[in-house]
Design a protein around this motif. Sequence first.
Motif, PDB file in Angstrom:
ATOM      1  N   TYR A 166       0.885  -1.244   0.095  1.00 24.74           N
ATOM      2  CA  TYR A 166       0.004  -0.008  -0.208  1.00 24.74           C
ATOM      3  C   TYR A 166       0.869   1.253   0.156  1.00 24.74           C
ATOM      4  O   TYR A 166       0.610   2.337  -0.772  1.00 24.74           O
ATOM      5  N   GLY A 169       2.348   1.839  -3.427  1.00 25.64           N
ATOM      6  CA  GLY A 169       1.232   2.501  -4.317  1.00 25.64           C
ATOM      7  C   GLY A 169       1.010   3.891  -4.135  1.00 25.64           C
ATOM      8  O   GLY A 169       0.733   4.579  -5.111  1.00 25.64           O
ATOM      9  N   CYS A 179       1.345   6.169 -11.939  1.00 31.54           N
ATOM     10  CA  CYS A 179       0.161   5.192 -11.389  1.00 31.54           C
ATOM     11  C   CYS A 179       0.279   3.925 -12.085  1.00 31.54           C
ATOM     12  O   CYS A 179      -0.273   2.830 -11.587  1.00 31.54           O
ATOM     13  N   ALA A 182       1.879   1.589  -9.989  1.00 38.33           N
ATOM     14  CA  ALA A 182       1.250   1.222  -8.634  1.00 38.33           C
ATOM     15  C   ALA A 182       0.151   0.104  -8.902  1.00 38.33           C
ATOM     16  O   ALA A 182      -0.099  -0.641  -7.765  1.00 38.33           O
ATOM     17  N   TYR A 185       0.956  -3.711  -7.519  1.00 41.14           N
ATOM     18  CA  TYR A 185       1.068  -3.757  -6.048  1.00 41.14           C
ATOM     19  C   TYR A 185      -0.222  -3.471  -5.328  1.00 41.14           C
ATOM     20  O   TYR A 185      -0.455  -4.068  -4.134  1.00 41.14           O
ATOM     21  N   LEU A 186      -1.094  -2.568  -5.710  1.00 38.93           N
ATOM     22  CA  LEU A 186      -2.345  -2.348  -5.013  1.00 38.93           C
ATOM     23  C   LEU A 186      -3.201  -3.278  -5.188  1.00 38.93           C
ATOM     24  O   LEU A 186      -3.957  -3.766  -4.285  1.00 38.93           O
ATOM     25  N   GLU A 187      -3.108  -4.157  -6.423  1.00 40.18           N
ATOM     26  CA  GLU A 187      -4.228  -5.112  -6.518  1.00 40.18           C
ATOM     27  C   GLU A 187      -3.688  -6.291  -5.723  1.00 40.18           C
ATOM     28  O   GLU A 187      -4.748  -7.150  -5.259  1.00 40.18           O
ATOM     29  N   ALA A 189      -2.154  -6.062  -2.837  1.00 37.69           N
ATOM     30  CA  ALA A 189      -2.551  -5.854  -1.553  1.00 37.69           C
ATOM     31  C   ALA A 189      -3.983  -6.058  -1.265  1.00 37.69           C
ATOM     32  O   ALA A 189      -4.505  -6.719  -0.203  1.00 37.69           O
ATOM     33  N   ILE A 199      -7.176   1.023   0.404  1.00 37.51           N
ATOM     34  CA  ILE A 199      -6.439   0.464  -0.794  1.00 37.51           C
ATOM     35  C   ILE A 199      -7.278   0.651  -2.018  1.00 37.51           C
ATOM     36  O   ILE A 199      -6.961   1.137  -3.056  1.00 37.51           O
ATOM     37  N   VAL A 202      -7.134   4.372  -3.307  1.00 34.95           N
ATOM     38  CA  VAL A 202      -5.778   4.543  -4.385  1.00 34.95           C
ATOM     39  C   VAL A 202      -5.712   3.832  -5.472  1.00 34.95           C
ATOM     40  O   VAL A 202      -5.598   4.404  -6.657  1.00 34.95           O
ATOM     41  N   LEU A 203      -6.232   2.512  -5.450  1.00 39.55           N
ATOM     42  CA  LEU A 203      -6.179   1.931  -6.731  1.00 39.55           C
ATOM     43  C   LEU A 203      -7.242   2.301  -7.668  1.00 39.55           C
ATOM     44  O   LEU A 203      -6.862   2.313  -9.218  1.00 39.55           O
TER      45      LEU A 203
END
Length: 250
Positions: A166, A169, A179, A182, A185-187, A189, A199, A202-203
């Motif tokens: 996170y 991201g 982006c 990012a 990594y966010l997916e 998380a 999360i 931000v995603l």
Amino acid sequence: MNKRHSFPVKKFIRICTGVFLTAIILCGCSKSNKTIIRMQKLEENVGTPTKEHELKDAIKKYQDRVADVQLANAQVGIWYKMLATRYLDAKMYGEALKNYQIAIQYYPTNQNLYYYVGVCAGYMAKSALDYNATGSSDEKYNYLKLAESAYLRAIELEPRYVRSLYGLGVLYVFELDECEKAVPYLERALNVETKNTDIMFVLARAYYVTGRYDEAVSLYDRIISTTKSDEKKKEAEANKRIVLDTSYVR
């Protein structure tokens, strides 16, 4: 004899000496190797062994010494980590960063230490102002790249480490304007913490910026159906409208 005071004196002296020798190394004192070896020989009563039993006895004594120094080093590393955490709690991010860096020298595979380096470096980037009006943002950028490398190392050590996934991201989306980087990594998380709306926000932002509008809308709908916070629900609804308006214009 009282059991509370039955700890072997020689063992205690060895540990104290181990801590002392570690302190010499840390402080950069000018004790020579010969001086340290002389101190060890005096303490262990080891001169110049030649006979078989003397050599075996010397080996055993120095093996014990190695174990004591390892114990001392482990404790020193823990203390640096504790000190860094105290600085972090006090929002003294520069001092915290210095002490986490030293703690990593003792525990180079501790993912938590790298995560906190990332956090501290991120805060230091915000304080890296161009006080001399040189027009350069190198110091800020260097802190941001330090945060990136710290998060990446933490993830390398623990691929499902959500806090670092996170943090990385957020760094890519809001600080480095990358982006696209990012998203994976966010997916990852979100696959670990499926109901974490922080999360999701931000995603969804990363999806929006990279033109993946349908995925952004779907994620805002997911936030709306998941969160119990009226504030977050209103924010997700407002963001969803923005994404829809943008997609219609396109």
